[in-house]
Design a protein around this motif. Sequence first.
Motif, PDB file in Angstrom:
ATOM      1  N   LEU A  84      53.453  45.994  45.459  1.00 13.99           N
ATOM      2  CA  LEU A  84      52.244  46.025  45.311  1.00 13.99           C
ATOM      3  C   LEU A  84      51.772  47.360  45.130  1.00 13.99           C
ATOM      4  N   ALA A  85      52.174  48.345  46.013  1.00 23.32           N
ATOM      5  CA  ALA A  85      51.756  49.929  45.611  1.00 23.32           C
ATOM      6  C   ALA A  85      52.093  50.177  44.389  1.00 23.32           C
ATOM      7  N   THR A  86      53.306  50.007  43.924  1.00 26.54           N
ATOM      8  CA  THR A  86      53.752  50.302  42.383  1.00 26.54           C
ATOM      9  C   THR A  86      52.696  49.921  41.594  1.00 26.54           C
ATOM     10  N   GLN A  87      52.520  48.527  41.737  1.00 25.63           N
ATOM     11  CA  GLN A  87      51.594  47.803  40.637  1.00 25.63           C
ATOM     12  C   GLN A  87      50.387  48.676  40.443  1.00 25.63           C
ATOM     13  N   ALA A  88      49.728  48.799  41.685  1.00 23.44           N
ATOM     14  CA  ALA A  88      48.369  49.282  41.874  1.00 23.44           C
ATOM     15  C   ALA A  88      48.319  50.571  41.469  1.00 23.44           C
ATOM     16  N   ARG A  89      49.447  51.490  41.552  1.00 24.95           N
ATOM     17  CA  ARG A  89      49.351  52.754  41.057  1.00 24.95           C
ATOM     18  C   ARG A  89      49.523  52.818  39.596  1.00 24.95           C
ATOM     19  N   GLU A  90      50.346  51.916  39.023  1.00 25.71           N
ATOM     20  CA  GLU A  90      50.329  52.065  37.516  1.00 25.71           C
ATOM     21  C   GLU A  90      49.108  51.473  36.750  1.00 25.71           C
ATOM     22  N   ALA A  91      48.573  50.473  37.479  1.00 23.51           N
ATOM     23  CA  ALA A  91      47.368  50.161  37.211  1.00 23.51           C
ATOM     24  C   ALA A  91      46.182  51.308  37.030  1.00 23.51           C
ATOM     25  N   ALA A  92      46.220  51.886  37.918  1.00 23.22           N
ATOM     26  CA  ALA A  92      45.202  53.036  38.354  1.00 23.22           C
ATOM     27  C   ALA A  92      45.754  54.233  37.312  1.00 23.22           C
ATOM     28  N   THR A  93      46.778  54.536  37.175  1.00 27.48           N
ATOM     29  CA  THR A  93      47.129  55.590  36.233  1.00 27.48           C
ATOM     30  C   THR A  93      46.752  55.090  34.882  1.00 27.48           C
ATOM     31  N   ALA A  94      47.156  54.063  34.474  1.00 32.35           N
ATOM     32  CA  ALA A  94      46.426  53.515  33.215  1.00 32.35           C
ATOM     33  C   ALA A  94      45.059  53.636  32.969  1.00 32.35           C
TER      34      ALA A  94
END
Length: 101
Positions: A84-94
């Motif tokens: 979940l944290a990885t998914q959120a980080r990737e979305a925020a980075t995008a």
Amino acid sequence: MSANATIKTAFETVQSLVELQTSTISQSIELQKKNGEELAAFFKANADKAQKLKSPQDLVAFNLDSSKALFEMIKAQGEAFSGLATQAREAATADISKLVK
């Protein structure tokens, strides 16, 4: 890019990030709830099994199996939170990278 377009893009990015935070928090709460239910069910099942033990050898075997199962469950729960944290980080980075472009 005009100043109005830059402001609009920044606003949309911030709005998207807030929505992402809200979604991530909701998903985290659901994971916590699910994990709590799994742990409660695990301990209830183990309490029921423990009542049926007949010998010290049964107790040792039960304890080893129970500990292994508990650690595997906790590992899986941790991996779910990491995902979940990885998914959120990737979305925020995008989202943030849209501002930089």
